[in-house]
Design a protein around this motif. Structure first.
Motif, short mmCIF file in Angstrom:
data_model
loop_
_atom_site.label_atom_id
_atom_site.label_comp_id
_atom_site.label_asym_id
_atom_site.label_seq_id
_atom_site.Cartn_x
_atom_site.Cartn_y
_atom_site.Cartn_z
N ARG A 124 9.87 34.00 -26.58
CA ARG A 124 9.13 34.33 -25.36
C ARG A 124 9.95 35.20 -24.40
O ARG A 124 9.42 36.12 -23.79
CB ARG A 124 8.68 33.07 -24.64
CG ARG A 124 7.79 33.36 -23.45
CD ARG A 124 7.05 32.11 -23.00
NE ARG A 124 6.03 32.48 -22.04
CZ ARG A 124 6.18 32.35 -20.73
NH1 ARG A 124 7.29 31.84 -20.23
NH2 ARG A 124 5.21 32.71 -19.91
N MET A 125 11.24 34.94 -24.27
CA MET A 125 12.09 35.73 -23.38
C MET A 125 12.05 37.19 -23.81
O MET A 125 11.86 38.09 -22.99
CB MET A 125 13.53 35.20 -23.39
CG MET A 125 14.46 35.91 -22.44
SD MET A 125 16.11 35.15 -22.48
CE MET A 125 16.89 36.01 -21.13
N GLN A 126 12.23 37.43 -25.09
CA GLN A 126 12.21 38.79 -25.61
C GLN A 126 10.84 39.44 -25.38
O GLN A 126 10.77 40.59 -24.94
CB GLN A 126 12.56 38.82 -27.10
CG GLN A 126 12.51 40.22 -27.68
CD GLN A 126 13.04 40.30 -29.10
OE1 GLN A 126 13.81 39.46 -29.52
NE2 GLN A 126 12.63 41.32 -29.81
N LYS A 127 9.79 38.71 -25.63
CA LYS A 127 8.44 39.26 -25.46
C LYS A 127 8.17 39.62 -23.99
O LYS A 127 7.55 40.65 -23.71
CB LYS A 127 7.39 38.30 -26.00
CG LYS A 127 7.42 38.20 -27.51
CD LYS A 127 6.22 37.47 -28.05
CE LYS A 127 6.22 37.34 -29.54
NZ LYS A 127 6.32 38.56 -30.27
N LEU A 128 8.63 38.79 -23.08
CA LEU A 128 8.45 39.09 -21.66
C LEU A 128 9.22 40.35 -21.26
O LEU A 128 8.71 41.19 -20.50
CB LEU A 128 8.90 37.91 -20.80
CG LEU A 128 7.98 36.68 -20.85
CD1 LEU A 128 8.67 35.48 -20.20
CD2 LEU A 128 6.65 36.97 -20.17
N LEU A 129 10.44 40.50 -21.77
CA LEU A 129 11.22 41.71 -21.49
C LEU A 129 10.54 42.94 -22.09
O LEU A 129 10.44 43.98 -21.44
CB LEU A 129 12.65 41.56 -22.02
CG LEU A 129 13.53 40.57 -21.26
CD1 LEU A 129 14.82 40.30 -22.03
CD2 LEU A 129 13.83 41.07 -19.86
N GLU A 130 10.08 42.82 -23.31
CA GLU A 130 9.42 43.95 -23.97
C GLU A 130 8.13 44.34 -23.24
O GLU A 130 7.81 45.53 -23.16
CB GLU A 130 9.14 43.62 -25.43
CG GLU A 130 10.42 43.57 -26.26
CD GLU A 130 10.23 43.05 -27.67
OE1 GLU A 130 9.21 42.38 -27.95
OE2 GLU A 130 11.13 43.31 -28.51
N LYS A 131 7.44 43.37 -22.69
CA LYS A 131 6.23 43.65 -21.92
C LYS A 131 6.55 44.51 -20.69
O LYS A 131 5.71 45.27 -20.21
CB LYS A 131 5.58 42.33 -21.49
CG LYS A 131 4.23 42.46 -20.85
CD LYS A 131 3.63 41.10 -20.59
CE LYS A 131 2.26 41.24 -19.97
NZ LYS A 131 1.66 39.92 -19.71
#
Length: 119
Positions: free
Chosen positions: A84-91
């Motif tokens: 989730r951390m990575q996905k939030l950053l990528e968003k």
């Protein structure tokens, strides 16, 4: 700065959360940079503890924008699911490869930029 923040843990956590809420979308900072901005350079671990407890803070804290001094997503295990951390950053347009922020130096935001607002 620590004298104005107070010496108790919750005051320190609240000061950390204020800084993290100020991180612009699409940028990241480090535990150590937050500690240094608060006048507690050797307290990056305490910043990490604050971040691991940030899910209970109101208003919400964008904890995904805080990484280690090399741009590694060391806090990802405090997110559910763990990606989730990575996905939030990528968003937010931040590229992450092998749990590391690409172009970390370019995307790094120094919290000292806003400390005048808190004094």
């Amino acid at each position: 700065m620590m004298n104005k923040i107070g010496s108790d843990r919750q005051s320190f956590y609240d000061a950390v959360y204020d800084i993290v809420r100020a991180i612009p979308s699409g940028r990241v900072t480090s535990y150590g940079a937050i500690a240094a901005a608060l006048g507690a350079r050797t307290s990056s671990r305490l910043v990490g503890y604050a971040m691991s407890a940030s899910h209970t803070a109101h208003p919400p804290v964008p904890a995904h924008r805080v990484v280690n001094h090399k741009g590694l997503l060391t806090g990802k295990f405090h997110f559910t699911p763990h990606d989730r951390m990575q996905k939030l950053l990528e968003k937010e347009g931040i590229r992450v490869v092998d749990d590391q922020v690409k172009e970390f130096k370019k995307l790094f935001w120094d919290p000292k930029e806003i400390m005048d607002e808190f004094e």
